[in-house]
Design a protein around this motif. Structure first.
Motif, PDB file in Angstrom:
ATOM      1  N   ARG A 189       0.852  -1.195   0.000  1.00 49.02           N
ATOM      2  CA  ARG A 189       0.000   0.000   0.000  1.00 49.02           C
ATOM      3  C   ARG A 189       0.881   1.236   0.000  1.00 49.02           C
ATOM      4  O   ARG A 189       2.110   1.152   0.072  1.00 49.02           O
ATOM      5  N   GLY A 190       0.259   2.386  -0.055  1.00 51.58           N
ATOM      6  CA  GLY A 190       0.959   3.652   0.137  1.00 51.58           C
ATOM      7  C   GLY A 190       2.101   3.901  -0.824  1.00 51.58           C
ATOM      8  O   GLY A 190       2.015   3.591  -2.018  1.00 51.58           O
ATOM      9  N   ILE A 191       3.185   4.460  -0.291  1.00 54.52           N
ATOM     10  CA  ILE A 191       4.336   4.816  -1.116  1.00 54.52           C
ATOM     11  C   ILE A 191       4.892   3.591  -1.831  1.00 54.52           C
ATOM     12  O   ILE A 191       5.199   3.639  -3.028  1.00 54.52           O
ATOM     13  N   GLY A 192       5.018   2.479  -1.124  1.00 57.91           N
ATOM     14  CA  GLY A 192       5.590   1.283  -1.730  1.00 57.91           C
ATOM     15  C   GLY A 192       4.796   0.785  -2.922  1.00 57.91           C
ATOM     16  O   GLY A 192       5.375   0.404  -3.950  1.00 57.91           O
ATOM     17  N   ALA A 193       3.477   0.791  -2.800  1.00 58.50           N
ATOM     18  CA  ALA A 193       2.635   0.366  -3.929  1.00 58.50           C
ATOM     19  C   ALA A 193       2.804   1.312  -5.106  1.00 58.50           C
ATOM     20  O   ALA A 193       2.898   0.880  -6.265  1.00 58.50           O
ATOM     21  N   GLY A 194       2.860   2.601  -4.823  1.00 62.58           N
ATOM     22  CA  GLY A 194       3.069   3.580  -5.889  1.00 62.58           C
ATOM     23  C   GLY A 194       4.392   3.384  -6.596  1.00 62.58           C
ATOM     24  O   GLY A 194       4.487   3.479  -7.828  1.00 62.58           O
ATOM     25  N   VAL A 195       5.440   3.092  -5.811  1.00 61.65           N
ATOM     26  CA  VAL A 195       6.766   2.852  -6.388  1.00 61.65           C
ATOM     27  C   VAL A 195       6.755   1.598  -7.248  1.00 61.65           C
ATOM     28  O   VAL A 195       7.291   1.584  -8.365  1.00 61.65           O
ATOM     29  N   ALA A 196       6.150   0.525  -6.740  1.00 56.92           N
ATOM     30  CA  ALA A 196       6.111  -0.732  -7.490  1.00 56.92           C
ATOM     31  C   ALA A 196       5.413  -0.544  -8.840  1.00 56.92           C
ATOM     32  O   ALA A 196       5.905  -1.017  -9.875  1.00 56.92           O
ATOM     33  N   LYS A 197       4.307   0.161  -8.831  1.00 52.75           N
ATOM     34  CA  LYS A 197       3.567   0.378 -10.083  1.00 52.75           C
ATOM     35  C   LYS A 197       4.347   1.263 -11.043  1.00 52.75           C
ATOM     36  O   LYS A 197       4.342   1.040 -12.253  1.00 52.75           O
ATOM     37  N   ARG A 198       5.045   2.258 -10.517  1.00 51.00           N
ATOM     38  CA  ARG A 198       5.842   3.133 -11.378  1.00 51.00           C
ATOM     39  C   ARG A 198       7.002   2.367 -12.018  1.00 51.00           C
ATOM     40  O   ARG A 198       7.275   2.504 -13.223  1.00 51.00           O
ATOM     41  N   LEU A 199       7.696   1.556 -11.224  1.00 46.24           N
ATOM     42  CA  LEU A 199       8.812   0.797 -11.784  1.00 46.24           C
ATOM     43  C   LEU A 199       8.326  -0.216 -12.818  1.00 46.24           C
ATOM     44  O   LEU A 199       9.008  -0.457 -13.825  1.00 46.24           O
ATOM     45  N   ALA A 200       7.149  -0.779 -12.589  1.00 47.24           N
ATOM     46  CA  ALA A 200       6.578  -1.679 -13.597  1.00 47.24           C
ATOM     47  C   ALA A 200       6.297  -0.927 -14.897  1.00 47.24           C
ATOM     48  O   ALA A 200       6.576  -1.426 -15.987  1.00 47.24           O
ATOM     49  N   GLN A 224      -2.901  -7.746  -4.725  1.00 48.60           N
ATOM     50  CA  GLN A 224      -3.729  -6.704  -5.338  1.00 48.60           C
ATOM     51  C   GLN A 224      -2.877  -5.749  -6.166  1.00 48.60           C
ATOM     52  O   GLN A 224      -3.252  -5.359  -7.277  1.00 48.60           O
ATOM     53  N   VAL A 225      -1.711  -5.385  -5.648  1.00 48.12           N
ATOM     54  CA  VAL A 225      -0.811  -4.486  -6.376  1.00 48.12           C
ATOM     55  C   VAL A 225      -0.289  -5.173  -7.636  1.00 48.12           C
ATOM     56  O   VAL A 225      -0.242  -4.570  -8.716  1.00 48.12           O
ATOM     57  N   VAL A 226       0.089  -6.451  -7.507  1.00 47.55           N
ATOM     58  CA  VAL A 226       0.557  -7.198  -8.679  1.00 47.55           C
ATOM     59  C   VAL A 226      -0.553  -7.301  -9.725  1.00 47.55           C
ATOM     60  O   VAL A 226      -0.303  -7.179 -10.934  1.00 47.55           O
ATOM     61  N   GLY A 227      -1.783  -7.470  -9.261  1.00 47.23           N
ATOM     62  CA  GLY A 227      -2.916  -7.512 -10.190  1.00 47.23           C
ATOM     63  C   GLY A 227      -3.030  -6.228 -11.001  1.00 47.23           C
ATOM     64  O   GLY A 227      -3.268  -6.268 -12.213  1.00 47.23           O
ATOM     65  N   GLU A 228      -2.829  -5.091 -10.335  1.00 47.72           N
ATOM     66  CA  GLU A 228      -2.866  -3.804 -11.042  1.00 47.72           C
ATOM     67  C   GLU A 228      -1.710  -3.695 -12.039  1.00 47.72           C
ATOM     68  O   GLU A 228      -1.878  -3.172 -13.146  1.00 47.72           O
ATOM     69  N   ILE A 229      -0.546  -4.192 -11.644  1.00 41.81           N
ATOM     70  CA  ILE A 229       0.618  -4.164 -12.533  1.00 41.81           C
ATOM     71  C   ILE A 229       0.345  -5.009 -13.776  1.00 41.81           C
ATOM     72  O   ILE A 229       0.618  -4.585 -14.912  1.00 41.81           O
ATOM     73  N   GLU A 230      -0.218  -6.187 -13.573  1.00 43.30           N
ATOM     74  CA  GLU A 230      -0.469  -7.098 -14.695  1.00 43.30           C
ATOM     75  C   GLU A 230      -1.583  -6.580 -15.590  1.00 43.30           C
ATOM     76  O   GLU A 230      -1.542  -6.772 -16.824  1.00 43.30           O
ATOM     77  N   THR A 231      -2.538  -5.901 -15.008  1.00 39.41           N
ATOM     78  CA  THR A 231      -3.642  -5.325 -15.796  1.00 39.41           C
ATOM     79  C   THR A 231      -3.134  -4.309 -16.809  1.00 39.41           C
ATOM     80  O   THR A 231      -3.695  -4.154 -17.898  1.00 39.41           O
TER      81      THR A 231
END
Length: 254
Positions: A17-28, A46-53
């Motif tokens: 969640r939070g900053i970490g989730a934002g960073v993960a999605k940006r790097l993806a 859930q975050v990985v699901g957003e990345i894969e989407t």
């Protein structure tokens, strides 16, 4: 992939969640395969699901970064599933705020363990992949609280420690093509700052308004602001920048 060398794997801790989730999605979105780590594996998924989407590639790993054996196993799993990690973002963190005279040893230890022991264990576990590749990027999350913040002796000490850790990594690992930098966020709108407002007995709107009035750019920070800075440090072009602490706080910090 334009700004990075292809087929790189990034690891982001505290990314549920939070900053970490934002960073993960940006790097993806930058083209990295991203391992999303958190004690809450459901949130990671859930975050990985957003990345894969959005066409990215990721894996969710539930891990306590203070557990040496668990960290070792997690990094081995990431290397098997995504490839050897060459970008590490040490973002996992907790707060246990209290004034010094009320702070318990448990509150001190919990915060120091997650921020410092966690960053140490994760970095030690991934550094071999970076040195073998002759390329790596370590980005550690500090905070403006490293400069001192009432009620946060534990958190301030941990975040100042992160800066010293980062500078030493830069000295030790530079000859292997690995950079290490720290980002020190100011006020960022996250679950953690909402919890702080609640602890102090303020509505988040009032808490935010009181802080924003002293921020030169006139707004609170967002996870995306930190993610943008991480993206820069993780880029191919940032290879001559190491051992630095970047305050992302809407204005100058001492």
């Amino acid at each position: 992939m334009t700004s990075h060398t292809p087929t790189r794997t990034a690891v982001v801790t505290g990314a549920g969640r939070g900053i970490g989730a934002g960073v993960a999605k940006r790097l993806a979105s930058d083209g990295f395969a991203v391992a999303v780590l958190d004690v809450d594996e459901v949130a990671c998924r859930q975050v990985v699901g957003e990345i894969e989407t959005t066409g990215g590639r990721g894996t969710a790993v539930g891990v306590d970064v203070t557990d040496e054996a668990a960290v070792h196993s997690a990094v081995e799993r990431i290397a098997d599933e995504l490839g050897g990690p060459t970008v590490l973002v040490n973002n996992a963190g907790i707060i246990r705020d209290n004034l010094l005279f009320k702070m318990t040893a448990e509150e001190w230890d919990a915060v120091l363990n997650v921020h410092l022991r966690g960053a140490f264990l994760m970095t030690r576990a991934v550094q071999g992949y970076m040195t073998a590749a002759g390329w790596g990027r370590i980005v550690n999350l500090s905070s403006t609280s490293a400069l001192g913040n009432r009620g946060q002796a534990n958190y301030s000490a941990a975040k100042a420690g992160v800066q010293g850790f980062t500078k030493t990594l830069a000295l030790e690992m530079g000859k292997f093509g690995v950079t290490a930098n720290a980002i020190a966020p100011g006020f960022i709108e996250t679950d953690m700052t909402m919890a702080t407002a609640d602890r102090l007995g303020y509505s988040f709107a009032d808490f935010k308004a009181a802080i924003v009035k002293d921020i030169p750019v006139g707004r609170g920070g967002l996870a995306a602001d930190i993610a943008h800075a991480v993206s820069f440090f993780a880029s191919q072009g940032a290879g001559f920048i190491s051992g630095q602490v970047l305050y992302v706080a809407g204005g100058p910090q001492a």
